[in-house]
Design an enzyme around this catalytic site. Structure first.
Site, PDB file in Angstrom:
ATOM      1  CG  ASP A  18      42.456  47.795  35.103  1.00 29.37           C
ATOM      2  OD1 ASP A  18      42.250  46.932  35.962  1.00 29.37           O
ATOM      3  OD2 ASP A  18      42.975  47.546  33.985  1.00 29.37           O
ATOM      4  CG  HIS A  55      43.447  42.201  44.282  1.00 28.91           C
ATOM      5  ND1 HIS A  55      44.749  41.976  43.908  1.00 28.91           N
ATOM      6  CD2 HIS A  55      43.302  41.591  45.481  1.00 28.91           C
ATOM      7  CE1 HIS A  55      45.352  41.245  44.830  1.00 28.91           C
ATOM      8  NE2 HIS A  55      44.494  40.989  45.794  1.00 28.91           N
TER       9      HIS A  55
HETATM   10  C1  GDG Z   1      42.687  42.466  38.797  1.00 27.16           C
HETATM   11  C2  GDG Z   1      42.316  43.945  38.689  1.00 27.16           C
HETATM   12  C3  GDG Z   1      44.665  44.533  39.260  1.00 27.16           C
HETATM   13  C4  GDG Z   1      46.459  38.182  30.567  1.00 27.16           C
HETATM   14  N1  GDG Z   1      46.383  37.410  29.466  1.00 27.16           N
HETATM   15  C5  GDG Z   1      47.359  36.491  29.592  1.00 27.16           C
HETATM   16  C6  GDG Z   1      48.055  36.717  30.770  1.00 27.16           C
HETATM   17  N2  GDG Z   1      47.479  37.753  31.357  1.00 27.16           N
HETATM   18  C7  GDG Z   1      47.945  38.304  32.642  1.00 27.16           C
HETATM   19  C8  GDG Z   1      48.648  39.621  32.490  1.00 27.16           C
HETATM   20  C9  GDG Z   1      48.508  40.175  33.908  1.00 27.16           C
HETATM   21  C10 GDG Z   1      47.171  39.590  34.356  1.00 27.16           C
HETATM   22  O1  GDG Z   1      46.856  38.511  33.500  1.00 27.16           O
HETATM   23  C11 GDG Z   1      46.057  40.607  34.251  1.00 27.16           C
HETATM   24  O2  GDG Z   1      46.221  41.533  35.284  1.00 27.16           O
HETATM   25  P1  GDG Z   1      45.581  42.960  35.230  1.00 27.16           P
HETATM   26  O3  GDG Z   1      46.091  43.741  36.381  1.00 27.16           O
HETATM   27  O4  GDG Z   1      45.922  43.588  33.929  1.00 27.16           O
HETATM   28  O5  GDG Z   1      44.007  42.773  35.292  1.00 27.16           O
HETATM   29  P2  GDG Z   1      42.907  41.830  36.061  1.00 27.16           P
HETATM   30  O6  GDG Z   1      42.971  40.429  35.622  1.00 27.16           O
HETATM   31  O7  GDG Z   1      41.618  42.515  35.795  1.00 27.16           O
HETATM   32  O8  GDG Z   1      43.280  41.909  37.623  1.00 27.16           O
HETATM   33  C12 GDG Z   1      43.523  44.751  38.264  1.00 27.16           C
HETATM   34  C13 GDG Z   1      44.915  43.057  39.486  1.00 27.16           C
HETATM   35  O9  GDG Z   1      43.704  42.377  39.835  1.00 27.16           O
HETATM   36  C14 GDG Z   1      45.936  42.819  40.605  1.00 27.16           C
HETATM   37  O10 GDG Z   1      45.569  43.448  41.790  1.00 27.16           O
HETATM   38  O11 GDG Z   1      45.837  45.119  38.729  1.00 27.16           O
HETATM   39  O12 GDG Z   1      43.203  46.125  38.205  1.00 27.16           O
HETATM   40  O13 GDG Z   1      41.245  44.142  37.763  1.00 27.16           O
HETATM   41  O14 GDG Z   1      49.498  39.675  34.763  1.00 27.16           O
HETATM   42  O15 GDG Z   1      49.969  39.427  32.078  1.00 27.16           O
HETATM   43  N3  GDG Z   1      49.115  35.991  31.186  1.00 27.16           N
HETATM   44  C15 GDG Z   1      49.518  34.962  30.397  1.00 27.16           C
HETATM   45  N4  GDG Z   1      48.872  34.670  29.230  1.00 27.16           N
HETATM   46  C16 GDG Z   1      47.802  35.403  28.773  1.00 27.16           C
HETATM   47  O16 GDG Z   1      47.262  35.132  27.714  1.00 27.16           O
HETATM   48  N5  GDG Z   1      50.578  34.220  30.772  1.00 27.16           N
END
Ligand code: GDG
Length: 516
Positions: A409, A176
């Site tokens: 990312d 990921h």
């Molecule tokens: C890894 C990779 C890749 C965040 N704060 C809250 C909340 N979130 C949710 C967001 C989003 C998720 O968490 C974060 O996803 P990201 O993709 O932005 O980043 P990582 O956590 O670093 O994820 C990344 C991912 O894996 C999938 O393969 O895209 O690059 O680093 O869904 O919305 N959700 C809620 N409350 C919050 O306060 N409900």
């Protein structure tokens, strides 16, 4: 599948056998023990579980992973028609395998050493032990000839360990996070073991084409194996007794030099989100009302900018704050006109680099607010909290400009969630070219977050963008995110994994789950 003594046992003697097994560090459920001692398994509604639920249900699937609490020895159980198979992690495993090797060695290394990785031999030893435990658990519940899909950087040794225990299985792996260039990856004292661990899989998936390229280059440099595009020839050492079975496999062939090779494919499958569920939330009148309330609460500024991130040094929160702070200092924007909402959800709070980051971000926010806020208008509304998804969608709807300024990312799902929520075809996405999402979301305002002047210009362009231009760009972004959602992602991966020729097919998986 209900676990009973009568359940058909696989040859390895465990109680149940599944055709499809997903293995990830965390289960899609959290174990919560209440004050009165009662236990609740709370579903964490991640995109991965939404994507895999239908296919898991049809395929008689099981999910192997950790329940999120130390020393938990829960027995397997069923939740929402998915069998949950917990793996125990001790407090020592959490400290060394998880917080140590996964989050303080691999995470910074794979994100281009934005923070310095720490190398400790005890952490590595713990990583090996815990990977072995996950592999053994998966091996004990997999049906003969079944499929196992291993997720992410915490479990890179599992494919090889699993193949040694169960050569009958088809094994997939998805990373990921980014896979770094060899010049960076080669720092890792255990680089060869990691590459060999991953090569135990039949298909290794990455977010970007560049990640897959970095991986195949590392294979060539470290092991000198032949690669042809996405295909890697892994020489086999076959015992004469095994030969008929191995040679019969569609993935095994004889190379030009006469050596038997197993073909492994490494290619990109950009992950996505459950697009429709975000749009459905955004269309709900109560969530739209909440979006209006958020704007009023902010003093009805002309422009609301938003950042939503786990509080992580990869996300470029500091760079974004610096650019906004300078625009206020230059007088290019005022707090009456433009406000920034920054949700920074708590993350990895026991790792020192994260504690330091929190201090830095909060110092910067405090300074900017101290210098520029007025009694009625706050420059930055900083929220170090997690919110329900409904509130996130209300925030997406309430904001005119979404800031995704990651320094590195894998994908960045927040960018896609913003687009999915904007069924009104409005809003501007400012997106770092260092996020995997930039490969797909080409009509966003793409930025290099290290270039603070360039970032400031992009913010001003986003703030001033005319409605027609916003609509044109957002329509194109939405087309991509609606077209290629997370169900399509999982279907693409699984159908490629199960197709020995390696030709991508979005049509159907073995279990009949189509790409919708
Ligand atoms: C890894 C990779 C890749 C965040 N704060 C809250 C909340 N979130 C949710 C967001 C989003 C998720 O968490 C974060 O996803 P990201 O993709 O932005 O980043 P990582 O956590 O670093 O994820 C990344 C991912 O894996 C999938 O393969 O895209 O690059 O680093 O869904 O919305 N959700 C809620 N409350 C919050 O306060 N409900």
């Amino acid at each position: 599948m209900i676990f009973t003594d009568e359940t058909a046992a696989p040859s390895n003697g465990s109680r149940a056998a599944y055709d499809l097994i997903v293995v990830s560090n965390r289960l899609p459920v959290d174990k919560v023990t209440h004050a009165d001692g009662t236990v609740e398994w709370r579903t964490s509604p991640g995109g991965l579980v939404t994507a895999l639920e239908p296919v898991m249900q049809q395929a008689d699937g099981a999910w192997v992973g950790w329940a999120g609490v130390a020393d938990d020895t829960s027995e397997p159980f069923e939740q929402d028609d998915i069998s949950i198979v917990p793996v125990t992690l001790t407090a020592d495993d959490i400290e060394n395998y998880y917080e140590g090797f996964s989050n303080d060695t691999l995470w910074p290394l794979y994100h281009d050493v934005i923070a310095p990785p720490t190398y400790h031999r005890e952490w590595w030893e713990s990583y090996v032990r815990v990977n072995q435990r996950f592999a053994e658990k998966a091996a004990s519940v997999a049906a003969q000839g079944g499929t196992v899909w291993v997720q992410d950087y915490q479990l890179q040794l599992v494919p090889k360990m699993l193949r040694e225990m169960r050569p009958d299985l088809t094994i997939g792996f998805f990373n990921h996070i980014p896979f770094p260039a060899y010049g960076i990856f080669s720092q890792l004292p255990w680089r060869q073991q990691i590459i060999e661990g991953l090569l135990g899989a039949d298909l290794i998936g990455f977010q970007r084409a560049a990640d897959a390229g970095n991986f195949t280059r590392a294979v060539r440099r470290l092991l000198s194996y032949t690669t042809r595009g996405s295909a890697i020839d892994v020489p086999l050492e076959v015992a004469p007794d095994d030969e008929p079975e191995v040679v019969g496999s569609p993935r095994v062939s004889t190379a030009k030099n006469g050596v038997l090779v197993r073909t492994v494919n490494a290619r990109h499958f950009p992950i996505s989100i459950d697009t429709q569920s975000f749009e459905n939330l955004a269309r709900r009148p109560d969530i739209q009302a909440r979006a209006r309330e958020i704007r009023e609460g902010l003093g009805n500024p002309k422009v609301v900018m938003l950042g939503v991130d786990r509080l992580d040094y990869t996300k470029g929160i500091g760079h974004r704050l610096k650019a906004f702070g300078e625009l206020l200092a230059d007088g290019a924007v005022t707090v009456e006109d433009v406000t920034l909402v920054q949700v920074a959800s708590p993350s990895r709070e026991r790792v020192a680099a994260y504690q330091q980051l929190r201090d830095e971000v909060e110092l910067t926010v405090g300074r900017i607010n101290g210098d520029y806020s007025t009694i009625s208008h706050t420059a930055i509304s900083y929220l170090h909290q997690g919110y329900p998804r409904e509130e996130m969608v209300a925030l997406y709807l309430a904001s005119d400009v979404m800031l995704v300024t990651a320094l590195r990312d894998g994908m960045n799902l927040v960018a896609k969630e913003y687009v999915a929520s904007r069924f009104d075809n409005d809003g501007v996405l400012v997106l770092s070219e260092f996020a995997g999402a930039a490969d797909e979301l080409k009509t966003a305002l793409l930025v290099n977050p290290h270039d603070i002047d360039g970032l400031k210009e992009a913010l001003l362009e986003a703030i001033a963008m005319k409605k027609g231009e916003r609509t044109k760009r957002m329509r194109a972004l939405r087309k991509r995110v609606l077209d290629y959602d997370v169900a399509r992602w999982s279907s693409a991966f699984l159908s490629t994994l199960l197709d020995p020729t390696g030709v991508p097919s979005y049509v159907t998986t073995k279990w009949g789950a189509s790409d919708r």
